[in-house]
Scaffold this motif. Structure first.
Motif, PDB file in Angstrom:
ATOM      1  N   VAL A   1       0.575  -1.397  -0.139  1.00  0.00           N
ATOM      2  CA  VAL A   1      -0.056   0.105   0.187  1.00  0.00           C
ATOM      3  C   VAL A   1       1.122   1.044  -0.331  1.00  0.00           C
ATOM      4  O   VAL A   1       0.125   2.031  -0.395  1.00  0.00           O
ATOM      5  N   ALA A   2       1.888   1.372   0.323  1.00  0.00           N
ATOM      6  CA  ALA A   2       3.188   2.882  -0.020  1.00  0.00           C
ATOM      7  C   ALA A   2       4.451   2.010   0.504  1.00  0.00           C
ATOM      8  O   ALA A   2       4.874   0.591   0.220  1.00  0.00           O
ATOM      9  N   VAL A   3       5.418   2.847   0.513  1.00  0.00           N
ATOM     10  CA  VAL A   3       6.505   2.696   0.367  1.00  0.00           C
ATOM     11  C   VAL A   3       7.554   4.106   0.847  1.00  0.00           C
ATOM     12  O   VAL A   3       7.191   4.564   0.145  1.00  0.00           O
ATOM     13  N   PHE A   4       7.789   3.859   1.307  1.00  0.00           N
ATOM     14  CA  PHE A   4       8.882   4.661   2.579  1.00  0.00           C
ATOM     15  C   PHE A   4      10.147   5.242   1.685  1.00  0.00           C
ATOM     16  O   PHE A   4      10.812   4.691   1.192  1.00  0.00           O
ATOM     17  N   GLY A   5      10.572   6.390   1.707  1.00  0.00           N
ATOM     18  CA  GLY A   5      11.283   7.379   1.211  1.00  0.00           C
ATOM     19  C   GLY A   5      12.362   7.887   1.980  1.00  0.00           C
ATOM     20  O   GLY A   5      12.476   7.201   3.068  1.00  0.00           O
ATOM     21  N   ARG A   6      13.259   9.137   1.112  1.00  0.00           N
ATOM     22  CA  ARG A   6      13.865   9.539   2.479  1.00  0.00           C
ATOM     23  C   ARG A   6      13.816  10.554   3.597  1.00  0.00           C
ATOM     24  O   ARG A   6      12.521   9.988   3.556  1.00  0.00           O
ATOM     25  N   ALA A   7      14.609  10.460   4.504  1.00  0.00           N
ATOM     26  CA  ALA A   7      14.015  10.869   5.963  1.00  0.00           C
ATOM     27  C   ALA A   7      13.872  12.765   5.648  1.00  0.00           C
ATOM     28  O   ALA A   7      14.340  13.094   4.915  1.00  0.00           O
ATOM     29  N   HIS A   8      12.692  12.808   6.320  1.00  0.00           N
ATOM     30  CA  HIS A   8      12.241  14.336   6.264  1.00  0.00           C
ATOM     31  C   HIS A   8      12.823  15.473   7.361  1.00  0.00           C
ATOM     32  O   HIS A   8      12.454  14.882   9.215  1.00  0.00           O
ATOM     33  N   GLY A   9      13.689  15.741   7.812  1.00  0.00           N
ATOM     34  CA  GLY A   9      13.969  16.467   9.269  1.00  0.00           C
ATOM     35  C   GLY A   9      15.179  15.912   9.397  1.00  0.00           C
ATOM     36  O   GLY A   9      15.999  14.847   9.161  1.00  0.00           O
TER      37      GLY A   9
END
Length: 236
Positions: free
Chosen positions: A50-58
């Motif tokens: 249902v989704a895939v993680f990307g890069r870190a934010h902050g």
């Protein structure tokens, strides 16, 4: 991901799989819009991506997330969510990523409190239980999960093999089925509409299509390419 096929030339729904997706029913998760086959992990064989993680934010542990649901902010409604290794992920908060596409989100995940932990999630897929995804599909017999369409055999109306479905993309004008021809060569696309795909037989492992032969036939130099609003007429 799911989609639904409708008559009268309307698109068949969206993974998730045929035609324009309808608004989610109250109290039900939004339909899945995944456009590529899910890799089902051994630890979670009945999961739907249902989704895939990307890069870190902050620096506080937030992480980008690309959603495959019709309503991207409804990801948490599919809980329990798991990674490919079977670990459970609890999403505590979601918001749209600034200046990005509507399916790109910023997520806060339970237990992820710094940038290093967030970076460890990069490129990891999130899976939801099939029954949770199926509940979004409801009782509509013309609604399908994209994960169930990938790999189906494709036949013409005479029962002759055409190829196999390898993807169900949407480039902005509605769902398509991407077919790898049995005879080899480049893949072809057909709109996921009832006019082009009159039969979807999940249990039988096949779909029946119209117009694929014309799409695969080399065009004559003076010939216009076939329109995709209706199946092309076959030529002798």
């Amino acid at each position: 991901m799911r989609g639904s096929r409708r008559g009268g030339g309307s698109p068949r729904g969206r993974p998730s799989p045929r035609g324009p997706a309808r608004p989610p029913r109250e109290g039900a998760p939004a339909p899945i819009r995944e456009t590529a086959p899910a890799v089902l992990p051994a630890a979670f064989p009945e999961g739907i991506r249902v989704a895939v993680f990307g890069r870190a934010h902050g620096v506080r542990g937030e992480v980008r997330l690309k959603a495959f649901t019709q309503d991207p902010l409804a990801i948490a409604d599919y809980a329990p969510l798991r990674l490919e290794d079977g670990r459970t992920i609890v999403i505590e908060a979601l918001r749209l990523a600034p200046g990005a596409a509507p399916d790109l989100l910023i997520a806060r995940v339970a237990g992820v409190t710094d940038r290093n932990a967030a970076e460890a999630l990069a490129r990891k897929a999130l899976f939801a239980p099939r029954e949770r995804v199926a509940s979004a599909q409801g009782e509509d017999p013309d609604s399908f999960l994209v994960a169930d369409l990938i790999g189906l055999a494709v036949e013409d109306e005479a029962g002759m093999p055409v190829g196999r479905i390898v993807a169900v993309p949407d480039f902005g004008a509605g769902d398509l089925i991407e077919i790898a021809p049995t005879a080899g060569g480049p893949t072809i696309y057909l709109p996921f509409r009832e006019a082009f795909v009159p039969v979807v037989d999940i249990a039988g492992g096949r779909v029946v299509v119209r117009g694929a032969e014309e799409m695969m036939r080399p065009a004559r130099p003076d010939e216009e390419p076939p329109e995709l609003d209706e199946p092309p007429e076959t030529t002798p």
